[in-house]
Design a protein around this motif. Structure first.
Motif, PDB file in Angstrom:
ATOM      1  N   LEU A  75       7.883  -8.100  -7.823  1.00  0.00           N
ATOM      2  CA  LEU A  75       6.669  -8.633  -8.442  1.00  0.00           C
ATOM      3  C   LEU A  75       5.719  -9.220  -7.392  1.00  0.00           C
ATOM      4  CD1 LEU A  75       5.213  -9.022 -11.085  1.00  0.00           C
ATOM      5  CD2 LEU A  75       6.482 -11.151 -11.446  1.00  0.00           C
ATOM      6  N   GLY A  76       6.263  -9.854  -6.341  1.00  0.00           N
ATOM      7  CA  GLY A  76       5.418 -10.374  -5.273  1.00  0.00           C
ATOM      8  C   GLY A  76       4.668  -9.267  -4.547  1.00  0.00           C
ATOM      9  N   THR A  77       5.345  -8.160  -4.287  1.00  0.00           N
ATOM     10  CA  THR A  77       4.688  -7.006  -3.654  1.00  0.00           C
ATOM     11  C   THR A  77       3.588  -6.460  -4.547  1.00  0.00           C
ATOM     12  OG1 THR A  77       6.737  -6.427  -2.515  1.00  0.00           O
ATOM     13  CG2 THR A  77       5.061  -4.694  -2.709  1.00  0.00           C
ATOM     14  N   PHE A  78       3.871  -6.395  -5.820  1.00  0.00           N
ATOM     15  CA  PHE A  78       2.896  -5.911  -6.800  1.00  0.00           C
ATOM     16  C   PHE A  78       1.618  -6.746  -6.754  1.00  0.00           C
ATOM     17  CE2 PHE A  78       1.198  -5.877 -11.165  1.00  0.00           C
ATOM     18  CZ  PHE A  78       1.145  -4.521 -11.434  1.00  0.00           C
ATOM     19  N   LEU A  79       1.767  -8.059  -6.656  1.00  0.00           N
ATOM     20  CA  LEU A  79       0.609  -8.958  -6.607  1.00  0.00           C
ATOM     21  C   LEU A  79      -0.237  -8.693  -5.366  1.00  0.00           C
ATOM     22  CD1 LEU A  79       0.757 -12.813  -7.245  1.00  0.00           C
ATOM     23  CD2 LEU A  79      -0.641 -11.851  -5.434  1.00  0.00           C
ATOM     24  N   VAL A  80       0.402  -8.591  -4.206  1.00  0.00           N
ATOM     25  CA  VAL A  80      -0.321  -8.446  -2.940  1.00  0.00           C
ATOM     26  C   VAL A  80      -1.155  -7.165  -2.916  1.00  0.00           C
ATOM     27  CG1 VAL A  80      -0.042  -8.079  -0.448  1.00  0.00           C
ATOM     28  CG2 VAL A  80       1.265  -9.866  -1.613  1.00  0.00           C
ATOM     29  N   VAL A  81      -0.588  -6.041  -3.362  1.00  0.00           N
ATOM     30  CA  VAL A  81      -1.325  -4.780  -3.264  1.00  0.00           C
ATOM     31  C   VAL A  81      -2.509  -4.747  -4.220  1.00  0.00           C
ATOM     32  CG1 VAL A  81       0.643  -3.471  -2.404  1.00  0.00           C
ATOM     33  CG2 VAL A  81       0.222  -3.562  -4.868  1.00  0.00           C
ATOM     34  N   HIS A  82      -2.478  -5.539  -5.281  1.00  0.00           N
ATOM     35  CA  HIS A  82      -3.644  -5.594  -6.163  1.00  0.00           C
ATOM     36  C   HIS A  82      -4.802  -6.346  -5.503  1.00  0.00           C
ATOM     37  CE1 HIS A  82      -1.212  -3.839  -9.309  1.00  0.00           C
ATOM     38  NE2 HIS A  82      -2.324  -3.661  -9.974  1.00  0.00           N
ATOM     39  N   VAL A  83      -4.479  -7.318  -4.677  1.00  0.00           N
ATOM     40  CA  VAL A  83      -5.534  -7.982  -3.908  1.00  0.00           C
ATOM     41  C   VAL A  83      -6.172  -6.988  -2.945  1.00  0.00           C
ATOM     42  CG1 VAL A  83      -6.019  -9.785  -2.210  1.00  0.00           C
ATOM     43  CG2 VAL A  83      -4.476 -10.255  -4.136  1.00  0.00           C
ATOM     44  N   VAL A  84      -5.350  -6.181  -2.280  1.00  0.00           N
ATOM     45  CA  VAL A  84      -5.883  -5.165  -1.369  1.00  0.00           C
ATOM     46  C   VAL A  84      -6.756  -4.167  -2.131  1.00  0.00           C
ATOM     47  CG1 VAL A  84      -5.285  -3.295   0.217  1.00  0.00           C
ATOM     48  CG2 VAL A  84      -3.945  -5.412   0.213  1.00  0.00           C
ATOM     49  N   GLY A  85      -6.291  -3.714  -3.288  1.00  0.00           N
ATOM     50  CA  GLY A  85      -7.058  -2.765  -4.083  1.00  0.00           C
ATOM     51  C   GLY A  85      -8.384  -3.328  -4.546  1.00  0.00           C
ATOM     52  N   ALA A  86      -8.426  -4.631  -4.783  1.00  0.00           N
ATOM     53  CA  ALA A  86      -9.650  -5.247  -5.278  1.00  0.00           C
ATOM     54  C   ALA A  86     -10.734  -5.336  -4.208  1.00  0.00           C
ATOM     55  CB  ALA A  86      -9.360  -6.647  -5.815  1.00  0.00           C
TER      56      ALA A  86
END
Length: 380
Positions: A75-86
């Motif tokens: 779940l932590g990895t999931f959060l980080v990559v959404h910041v990158v995508g944004a």
């Protein structure tokens, strides 16, 4: 249902919002990043491909960790990559973030499915599965329309930021709900689990799930352009249509969960026939706003009612593979989630129009029904 299982649904809600929200954002992403609508639709397929590869891989990797450690890491990895995508301006980078997010989502869901069925009695796997997948359907009801609305108000990037923020309380929920501890050393050997996963009954169930889920995603991915170009509704109706599909899916999972343990044949037989007929009916009625909106609601219920029941049947059939069953079920269903948008995008790109994904969905369900009928005598 155990309270910890409900909290796991919070995390599934955040991840489901990410997986499905692109259905309302595809046109905006295509314009902003200067790609075609079918190319933007590939973001959904890429997510599904990451789920296919990641589910068994991450489930196997997760055997080495405690369940809480694995869930928090994914779940932590999931959060980080959404910041990158944004924040990215590159379609290629956005595509890569979808794959990584899918790997993390796959690992989380694979572990969570196994954890969920372990929290309940052996004959309640259907209800446990439907409770966990309730987070996905709530994502369709609330998260996806909200993402589409955010996209219309502040651009598609705001939806990615929203998912990242949603993941923060989900992390806290997992940390509080799942017991700490070392990895389970009593599980079966990997080769014994793999032997279970080769059972014909399980393989057929997974194939049916892939076909039904392919039909669902084929049409769901392109609901936004269908509504605006065929039904003739303004763009402001897109969140409402997505919410209708999500509301139907919530009803389908809730009812399907109650019937999946007691009368699965009724859900899969009658529900499967109605699902296939419904996709064809929606293709005919897409130009009529009233009929189209009603059928979107019905199809959401049928698609997720049948789909969640197939997941629970797969978990019953794979009871000898407690750590890998969730991963392989997730992978099989995401074969459909990758195939569906690709088929729909190919049809649209070939000039067949925005109704064509609906006809493809009807055909995929028909194939699933034909397979089920063909193999039934052998299974008996």
């Amino acid at each position: 249902m155990p309270f910890a299982l409900l909290l796991l649904g919070v995390a599934v809600f955040a991840q489901g919002t990410s997986e499905f929200m692109l259905s309302g954002l595809v046109p905006d992403i295509a314009r902003d990043l200067r790609v075609s609508v079918p190319a933007a639709g590939a973001l959904t397929s890429s997510f599904a491909v990451g789920m296919i590869v990641g589910a068994p891989l991450m489930a196997g990797l997760g055997r080495r960790w405690s369940r809480r450690g694995a869930l928090l890491g994914f779940l932590g990895t999931f959060l980080v990559v959404h910041v990158v995508g944004a924040v990215t301006d590159s379609f290629g980078v956005l595509l890569a973030t979808r794959v990584v997010a899918a790997l993390a989502n796959a690992g989380f869901l694979a572990v969570a499915l196994v954890a969920a069925v372990d929290m309940v009695k052996p004959d309640a796997k259907g209800r446990a599965t439907s409770t966990l997948l309730g987070g996905v359907t709530l994502a369709c009801v609330i998260g996806v329309p909200a993402g589409a609305l955010l996209g219309q108000l502040w651009g598609w990037r705001s939806a990615f930021w929203a998912v990242a923020l949603l993941s923060v309380p989900a992390l806290a929920a997992v940390a509080r709900s799942v017991p700490a501890g070392a990895a389970d050393v009593t599980r079966p050997a990997l080769r014994l689990e793999m032997r279970t996963l080769r059972r014909p009954r399980l393989l057929v169930t997974l194939l049916l799930g892939a076909l039904v889920n392919g039909a669902t995603f084929c049409s769901f991915t392109y609901l936004a352009p269908l509504v605006t170009h065929v039904t003739g509704l303004p763009g402001g109706w897109v969140p409402i249509v997505l919410a209708l599909f999500g509301l139907g899916s919530f009803v389908g999972v809730s009812v399907g969960g109650r019937l999946a343990d007691r009368r699965p044949a009724l859900v899969l037989g009658a529900g499967g026939v109605a699902l296939g007929v419904g996709w064809g009916a929606l293709a005919f009625a897409a130009g009529n706003p009233g009929l189209a909106l009603g059928l979107v609601l019905v199809q959401g219920a049928l698609a997720f009612g049948v789909g969640s029941t197939l997941i629970s049947r797969a978990l019953y059939a794979a009871s000898g593979a407690p750590t890998l069953a969730g991963g392989f079920a997730t992978a099989a269903f995401n074969v459909g989630a990758a195939l569906g948008p690709w088929l729909g995008g190919t049809a649209i790109g070939s000039g067949l129009g925005y109704r064509s994904p609906l006809w493809i969905s009807a055909a995929l369900v028909a194939i699933a029904l034909a397979v089920a009928v063909a193999i039934r005598p052998r299974r008996n």
